[in-house]
Write an enzyme that holds these catalytic residues in place. Structure first.
Site, PDB file in Angstrom:
ATOM      1  N   SER A 136    -102.663  -7.282 -38.416  1.00 50.77           N
ATOM      2  CA  SER A 136    -101.541  -6.580 -39.024  1.00 50.77           C
ATOM      3  C   SER A 136    -101.725  -5.096 -38.739  1.00 50.77           C
ATOM      4  O   SER A 136    -102.713  -4.492 -39.166  1.00 50.77           O
ATOM      5  CB  SER A 136    -101.560  -6.863 -40.531  1.00 50.77           C
ATOM      6  OG  SER A 136    -100.582  -6.104 -41.184  1.00 50.77           O
ATOM      7  N   LYS A 162     -98.853  -8.268 -35.580  1.00 51.72           N
ATOM      8  CA  LYS A 162     -97.811  -8.058 -36.588  1.00 51.72           C
ATOM      9  C   LYS A 162     -97.669  -6.568 -36.819  1.00 51.72           C
ATOM     10  O   LYS A 162     -98.657  -5.883 -37.086  1.00 51.72           O
ATOM     11  CB  LYS A 162     -98.220  -8.777 -37.879  1.00 51.72           C
ATOM     12  CG  LYS A 162     -97.469  -8.380 -39.132  1.00 51.72           C
ATOM     13  CD  LYS A 162     -97.817  -9.323 -40.277  1.00 51.72           C
ATOM     14  CE  LYS A 162     -98.182  -8.573 -41.544  1.00 51.72           C
ATOM     15  NZ  LYS A 162     -98.534  -9.480 -42.658  1.00 51.72           N
ATOM     16  N   LEU A 163     -96.448  -6.076 -36.702  1.00 55.43           N
ATOM     17  CA  LEU A 163     -96.197  -4.647 -36.884  1.00 55.43           C
ATOM     18  C   LEU A 163     -95.565  -4.408 -38.240  1.00 55.43           C
ATOM     19  O   LEU A 163     -94.568  -5.042 -38.598  1.00 55.43           O
ATOM     20  CB  LEU A 163     -95.232  -4.133 -35.809  1.00 55.43           C
ATOM     21  CG  LEU A 163     -95.587  -4.438 -34.350  1.00 55.43           C
ATOM     22  CD1 LEU A 163     -94.472  -3.907 -33.426  1.00 55.43           C
ATOM     23  CD2 LEU A 163     -96.930  -3.807 -33.979  1.00 55.43           C
ATOM     24  N   LYS A 164     -96.121  -3.475 -38.981  1.00 57.98           N
ATOM     25  CA  LYS A 164     -95.482  -3.070 -40.222  1.00 57.98           C
ATOM     26  C   LYS A 164     -94.272  -2.216 -39.859  1.00 57.98           C
ATOM     27  O   LYS A 164     -94.363  -1.344 -38.975  1.00 57.98           O
ATOM     28  CB  LYS A 164     -96.458  -2.251 -41.075  1.00 57.98           C
ATOM     29  CG  LYS A 164     -97.607  -3.079 -41.623  1.00 57.98           C
ATOM     30  CD  LYS A 164     -97.119  -4.049 -42.678  1.00 57.98           C
ATOM     31  CE  LYS A 164     -98.283  -4.734 -43.382  1.00 57.98           C
ATOM     32  NZ  LYS A 164     -97.820  -5.689 -44.400  1.00 57.98           N
ATOM     33  N   ASP A 189     -93.365  -7.009 -40.358  1.00 54.63           N
ATOM     34  CA  ASP A 189     -93.453  -7.172 -41.815  1.00 54.63           C
ATOM     35  C   ASP A 189     -92.867  -5.936 -42.479  1.00 54.63           C
ATOM     36  O   ASP A 189     -93.373  -4.828 -42.299  1.00 54.63           O
ATOM     37  CB  ASP A 189     -94.919  -7.362 -42.223  1.00 54.63           C
ATOM     38  CG  ASP A 189     -95.088  -7.677 -43.707  1.00 54.63           C
ATOM     39  OD1 ASP A 189     -94.075  -7.720 -44.434  1.00 54.63           O
ATOM     40  OD2 ASP A 189     -96.243  -7.875 -44.137  1.00 54.63           O
ATOM     41  N   ASN A 191     -92.346  -5.635 -45.885  1.00 49.50           N
ATOM     42  CA  ASN A 191     -92.779  -5.464 -47.271  1.00 49.50           C
ATOM     43  C   ASN A 191     -91.634  -5.053 -48.196  1.00 49.50           C
ATOM     44  O   ASN A 191     -91.739  -4.110 -48.977  1.00 49.50           O
ATOM     45  CB  ASN A 191     -93.946  -4.466 -47.373  1.00 49.50           C
ATOM     46  CG  ASN A 191     -95.244  -5.055 -46.855  1.00 49.50           C
ATOM     47  OD1 ASN A 191     -95.736  -4.648 -45.802  1.00 49.50           O
ATOM     48  ND2 ASN A 191     -95.785  -6.045 -47.538  1.00 49.50           N
ATOM     49  N   GLU A 214     -91.071 -10.774 -41.644  1.00 51.10           N
ATOM     50  CA  GLU A 214     -91.702 -11.066 -42.937  1.00 51.10           C
ATOM     51  C   GLU A 214     -91.123 -10.190 -44.041  1.00 51.10           C
ATOM     52  O   GLU A 214     -91.026  -8.976 -43.889  1.00 51.10           O
ATOM     53  CB  GLU A 214     -93.216 -10.839 -42.788  1.00 51.10           C
ATOM     54  CG  GLU A 214     -94.049 -11.182 -44.012  1.00 51.10           C
ATOM     55  CD  GLU A 214     -95.545 -11.002 -43.740  1.00 51.10           C
ATOM     56  OE1 GLU A 214     -95.949 -10.961 -42.557  1.00 51.10           O
ATOM     57  OE2 GLU A 214     -96.306 -10.885 -44.713  1.00 51.10           O
ATOM     58  N   ASP A 239     -93.362 -13.479 -48.150  1.00 52.30           N
ATOM     59  CA  ASP A 239     -94.714 -13.137 -48.614  1.00 52.30           C
ATOM     60  C   ASP A 239     -94.601 -12.827 -50.112  1.00 52.30           C
ATOM     61  O   ASP A 239     -94.783 -13.709 -50.962  1.00 52.30           O
ATOM     62  CB  ASP A 239     -95.220 -11.941 -47.779  1.00 52.30           C
ATOM     63  CG  ASP A 239     -96.564 -11.394 -48.246  1.00 52.30           C
ATOM     64  OD1 ASP A 239     -97.106 -11.881 -49.242  1.00 52.30           O
ATOM     65  OD2 ASP A 239     -97.095 -10.441 -47.607  1.00 52.30           O
ATOM     66  N   LYS A 263    -100.817 -16.468 -49.383  1.00 46.01           N
ATOM     67  CA  LYS A 263    -101.958 -15.651 -49.801  1.00 46.01           C
ATOM     68  C   LYS A 263    -102.461 -16.320 -51.064  1.00 46.01           C
ATOM     69  O   LYS A 263    -101.734 -16.357 -52.070  1.00 46.01           O
ATOM     70  CB  LYS A 263    -101.513 -14.224 -50.118  1.00 46.01           C
ATOM     71  CG  LYS A 263    -101.153 -13.411 -48.894  1.00 46.01           C
ATOM     72  CD  LYS A 263    -100.753 -11.998 -49.254  1.00 46.01           C
ATOM     73  CE  LYS A 263    -100.436 -11.212 -47.988  1.00 46.01           C
ATOM     74  NZ  LYS A 263     -99.721  -9.952 -48.273  1.00 46.01           N
ATOM     75  N   GLY A 291    -103.225 -11.905 -45.597  1.00 50.09           N
ATOM     76  CA  GLY A 291    -104.454 -11.215 -45.986  1.00 50.09           C
ATOM     77  C   GLY A 291    -104.126 -10.034 -46.871  1.00 50.09           C
ATOM     78  O   GLY A 291    -102.985  -9.580 -46.923  1.00 50.09           O
TER      79      GLY A 291
HETATM   80  O1  OSB Z   1     -97.804  -7.615 -46.627  1.00 49.59           O
HETATM   81  O2  OSB Z   1     -99.149  -8.848 -45.581  1.00 49.59           O
HETATM   82  C1  OSB Z   1     -98.935  -7.837 -46.276  1.00 49.59           C
HETATM   83  C2  OSB Z   1    -102.172  -5.860 -46.661  1.00 49.59           C
HETATM   84  C3  OSB Z   1    -102.084  -5.461 -47.973  1.00 49.59           C
HETATM   85  C4  OSB Z   1    -100.960  -5.781 -48.686  1.00 49.59           C
HETATM   86  C5  OSB Z   1     -99.927  -6.513 -48.105  1.00 49.59           C
HETATM   87  C6  OSB Z   1    -100.030  -6.952 -46.785  1.00 49.59           C
HETATM   88  C7  OSB Z   1    -101.165  -6.579 -46.059  1.00 49.59           C
HETATM   89  C8  OSB Z   1    -101.313  -6.878 -44.645  1.00 49.59           C
HETATM   90  C9  OSB Z   1    -102.719  -6.861 -44.083  1.00 49.59           C
HETATM   91  O3  OSB Z   1    -100.399  -7.057 -43.879  1.00 49.59           O
HETATM   92  C10 OSB Z   1    -103.255  -8.208 -43.848  1.00 49.59           C
HETATM   93  C11 OSB Z   1    -104.755  -8.177 -43.630  1.00 49.59           C
HETATM   94  O4  OSB Z   1    -105.153  -7.888 -42.511  1.00 49.59           O
HETATM   95  O5  OSB Z   1    -105.502  -8.456 -44.575  1.00 49.59           O
HETATM   96 MG    MG Z   2     -96.654  -9.228 -45.890  1.00 48.84          MG
END
Ligand code: OSB
Ligand code: MG
Length: 369
Positions: A136, A162-164, A189, A191, A214, A239, A263, A291
């Site tokens: 990520s 995976k790109l935020k 992702d 969020n 995501e 998620d 998760k 994660g």
């Molecule tokens: O949205 O998946 C998420 C980390 C912290 C909180 C939310 C997310 C994440 C990650 C990192 O995307 C995933 C990892 O490498 O643990």
């Molecule tokens: Mg996520």
């Protein structure tokens, strides 16, 4: 059955190798609660996935600490002889707080499995000895920096990138990555940073051959996600919206997603994660293991989970080096082919290294009946 004699809470802090920026904020260190339980037969460990701030979820470290100390630990002590299956009932009077519950359930489960000599992966019905790793990638200051980071991760062997993304930090960047590497498994992702007014962004992302988008919309809104999924080709993966088996069933029934990120900490622990896996498998919805920048303690559980049959996409199960110069446990290492071994020892198969735990502990508290 085990009798829990003591529960110890640790607040630990580890610097991250690089800042991790998402649509909801930036982290430069990992600070979380570890739970250690002592039963008559063994000890067990659990890591709480809550963060310092109530940003990814409503739970956060100081709140989880209080809930563990004031409500959950007394419930375990009061239950007498317990198995993890009894804990759902013991925790019944406490609403929500799934991340705090997960840390304690997982610690009891770890102790139980260590006493029985059973690896967690076997208890979960996991089949694969190795899992595929994805990574990520946080939001960077510039597109150039993003391309450099992705190049480095691909050279290491990661099987999915995976790109935020966040409003305004999306199309141009994702396009740049896709143009440079047309063939890679790529996802994004958000969020929960977008609204239905942003439909054009998702229609444009549809042309970039993404594995999934995501959590594009509000964390609580399954109907909005269903409406968006009806308009776009790219599978939506949820998620934040999935906090229980019931959430997964509802999201699938409503058509809010076609993929689920599991998760364990967000659904109440490893036993619940197994049930979410089963709900999705029965509905033929693929899942993958998310994660929360876990230390080695949480990572061990994620790897066992990711080895279950319906975890059919590479997860955010990256090696220790992605996060920390030095992990709390022996480091998890990814092979050049982008896979990582599932622990084989009893329970989680790993424990914090005493010297590392000492060095990283910010606070600890021993709870007894
Ligand atoms: O949205 O998946 C998420 C980390 C912290 C909180 C939310 C997310 C994440 C990650 C990192 O995307 C995933 C990892 O490498 O643990
Ligand atoms: Mg996520």
């Amino acid at each position: 059955m085990s009798h829990v004699r003591a529960i110890e809470l640790y607040l630990v802090g580890l610097p991250l190798v690089r800042p991790f920026r998402t649509s909801f904020g930036e982290a430069t260190e990992k600070v979380c609660i570890l739970v250690r339980v002592e039963t008559d037969e063994a000890q067990g460990w659990g890591e709480c996935v809550a963060d310092a701030l109530p940003d990814f979820s409503a739970e956060f470290n100081e709140g989880a600490w209080l809930v563990l100390r004031e409500f959950l630990a007394p419930a375990v002590f009061g239950a007498g002889q317990v198995t993890t299956a009894d804990l759902d009932e013991a925790f019944g009077p406490v609403r929500g707080n799934v991340m705090a519950k997960a840390a304690l359930v997982n610690a009891v489960l770890d102790a139980e499995l260590r006493a029985a000599g059973t690896p967690l992966s076997a208890w979960l019905g996991a089949e694969r000895p190795r899992v595929e790793c994805g990574v990520s990638v946080g939001i960077t200051a510039t597109t150039e920096m993003l391309l450099d980071q992705v190049e480095g991760y691909l050279a290491e062997g990661y099987r999915r990138i995976k790109l935020k993304i966040a409003p305004g930090l999306d199309l141009e960047r994702v396009r740049a990555v896709r143009e440079r590497w047309p063939g890679i498994a790529l996802s994004v992702d958000a969020n929960a940073a977008y609204t239905p007014d942003d439909l054009d962004v998702f229609l444009a992302l549809d042309d970039l051959d993404l594995l999934m988008v995501e959590q594009p919309l509000h964390h609580d809104d399954l109907l909005q996600h269903a409406a968006l999924q009806a308009r776009v080709r790219t599978p939506i993966c949820l998620d934040e919206s999935i906090r229980s088996e019931a959430d997964a069933a509802a999201a699938i029934e409503l058509g809010s997603c076609r993929i689920v990120n599991i998760k364990q900490g967000r659904v109440g622990g490893l036993p619940h994660a197994r049930r979410v896996h089963d709900v999705c498998r029965d509905a033929r919805v693929p899942v993958w293991c998310g994660g929360m920048l876990e230390t080695g303690v949480g990572r061990a559980g994620n790897l066992a989970l990711a080895a279950m049959p319906n975890f059919s996409l590479p997860g955010d199960t990256s090696p220790s080096s992605r996060y920390f110069l030095e992990d709390l446990t022996e480091p998890f290492v990814m092979a050049g082919d982008g896979t990582m071994a599932v622990p084989t020892g009893a329970g989680l198969g790993v424990e914090p290294l005493p010297a590392r735990l000492d060095a990283c502990t910010l606070r600890r508290e021993l709870l007894t009946p």
